[in-house]
Design an enzyme around this catalytic site. Sequence first.
Site, PDB file in Angstrom:
ATOM      1  N   LYS A   1      -4.300  -1.311   0.141  1.00 29.46           N
ATOM      2  CA  LYS A   1      -3.444  -1.127  -1.037  1.00 29.46           C
ATOM      3  C   LYS A   1      -3.995  -2.071  -2.111  1.00 29.46           C
ATOM      4  CE  LYS A   1       0.213   0.617  -3.080  1.00 29.46           C
ATOM      5  NZ  LYS A   1       0.325   2.047  -3.458  1.00 29.46           N
TER       6      LYS A   1
ATOM      7  N   ASP B   1      -0.848   4.845   0.684  1.00 26.62           N
ATOM      8  CA  ASP B   1       0.114   5.920   0.403  1.00 26.62           C
ATOM      9  C   ASP B   1      -0.601   7.274   0.406  1.00 26.62           C
ATOM     10  OD1 ASP B   1      -1.228   5.028  -1.872  1.00 26.62           O
ATOM     11  OD2 ASP B   1       0.483   5.249  -3.224  1.00 26.62           O
TER      12      ASP B   1
ATOM     13  N   TYR C   1       2.182  -9.533  10.091  1.00 32.17           N
ATOM     14  CA  TYR C   1       2.844  -9.758  11.379  1.00 32.17           C
ATOM     15  C   TYR C   1       2.854 -11.244  11.749  1.00 32.17           C
ATOM     16  CZ  TYR C   1       3.439  -4.959  13.110  1.00 32.17           C
ATOM     17  OH  TYR C   1       3.853  -3.671  13.310  1.00 32.17           O
TER      18      TYR C   1
ATOM     19  N   ASP D   1       1.391   5.824  14.233  1.00 31.50           N
ATOM     20  CA  ASP D   1       2.545   6.640  14.638  1.00 31.50           C
ATOM     21  C   ASP D   1       2.461   8.011  13.970  1.00 31.50           C
ATOM     22  OD1 ASP D   1       3.706   4.602  16.162  1.00 31.50           O
ATOM     23  OD2 ASP D   1       5.717   5.015  15.401  1.00 31.50           O
TER      24      ASP D   1
ATOM     25  N   ASP E   1      -0.037   0.103  12.144  1.00 28.88           N
ATOM     26  CA  ASP E   1       1.171   0.395  12.926  1.00 28.88           C
ATOM     27  C   ASP E   1       1.773   1.712  12.453  1.00 28.88           C
ATOM     28  OD1 ASP E   1       3.396  -0.092  14.652  1.00 28.88           O
ATOM     29  OD2 ASP E   1       4.551  -0.719  12.900  1.00 28.88           O
TER      30      ASP E   1
END
Length: 405
Positions: A232, A264, A181, A292, A288
Amino acid sequence: MAAALQTNIRPVKFPATFRALTKQSSAPFRVRCVVASSGKKRYNITLLPGDGIGPEVVSIAKNVLQQAGSLEGVEFSFREMPIGGAALDLVGVPLPEETISAAKESDAVLLGAIGGYKWDNNEKHLRPEKGLLQLRAGLKVFANLRPATVLPQLVDASTLKREVAEGVDLMVVRELTGGIYFGEPRGIKTNENGEEVGFNTEVYAAHEIDRIARVAFETARKRRGKLCSVDKANVLDASVLWRKRVTALASEYPDVELSHMYVDNAAMQLVRDPKQFDTIVTNNIFGDILSDEASMITGSIGMLPSASLSDAGPGLFEPIHGSAPDIAGQDKANPLATILSAAMLLKYGLGEEKAAKRIEDAVLVALNNGFRTGDIYSAGTKLVGCKKMGEEVLKSVDSQVPASV
Ligand code: IPM
Ligand code: MG
């Protein structure tokens, strides 16, 4: 704040949770709480309603906050400031100087939502989202706590099977002021073939990983003692360092069971068997996305609050949903995520646990009484608008009856 009152500034006694969260800070966190002439504690709160449904839900949460506070001997001075599209329309920037100054000077900040179609094609630095990112960076709120709890009243609002969703209670600890970000270099340029190339940088310094990991270990310690670090590391170097630092800290928290998961797989496990998770710690972008996803397990993103904390200074409290421009101004929004964010403000931001509990209980009472906004409606319940839902919660704030589930 009047100069005369400044002399009354005194540190507040914090709950163990918050003290633990801030244990590593060099500067002790101080809330500028004053004791007013009425004998009540007084806090300055900056309200940032923002765009879309933001103003509707913030005005309701403000009333609830005021009511819960007054029942617990706490008074608030509110100052409303523009951010996002509202600020762009007013003064041409998404985070005016006055807004960030007011936020920094206050004891806590309550934000609604930012963004809308109107500003979607603005240049990058003039997008509403930029205002939110600048606010997070300005307040240095690196630790974003996003709880996802399936309330028994709302199990059927989840898109997952009852047996999968029932009893889910997890906390995503998202790093909020670093990673892709904010990483440099970033931009869009033309390469040697004359083709446009867009690029961003995922970058984490060791101290950024350590401080968010500590918050996560402390959080897990106060929950069920399980921490899953999501990265990751099979592909990204920044994740290799992330995993190394988190692993190194584990010896300081022998009571916390640490595991690691690739992002993942974590995305898949969250819908396969969400109950395996207690506390998740992850970087800005993965947090983020996963928060959600986690929110939908609970039935609606309209239910989930968040707290963003720094190691010194005011916290930022906001629902995790966006500005929902499609339903803005129609009295259809679910105010519960913002109301619950106000509860987090009381608990994590000000150490006012009793007032926070009143709000949490009031939300349960309103749900027990069958009231539902459209996003959490199911057959047999009472469909209400944003205002009515707010009134129902407000009514229950002074109820001493424990919410039965
Ligand atoms: C969130 C939002 C923000 C983010 C946007 C609005 C900048 O999606 O708080 O999750 O990406 O952090
Ligand atoms: Mg998001």
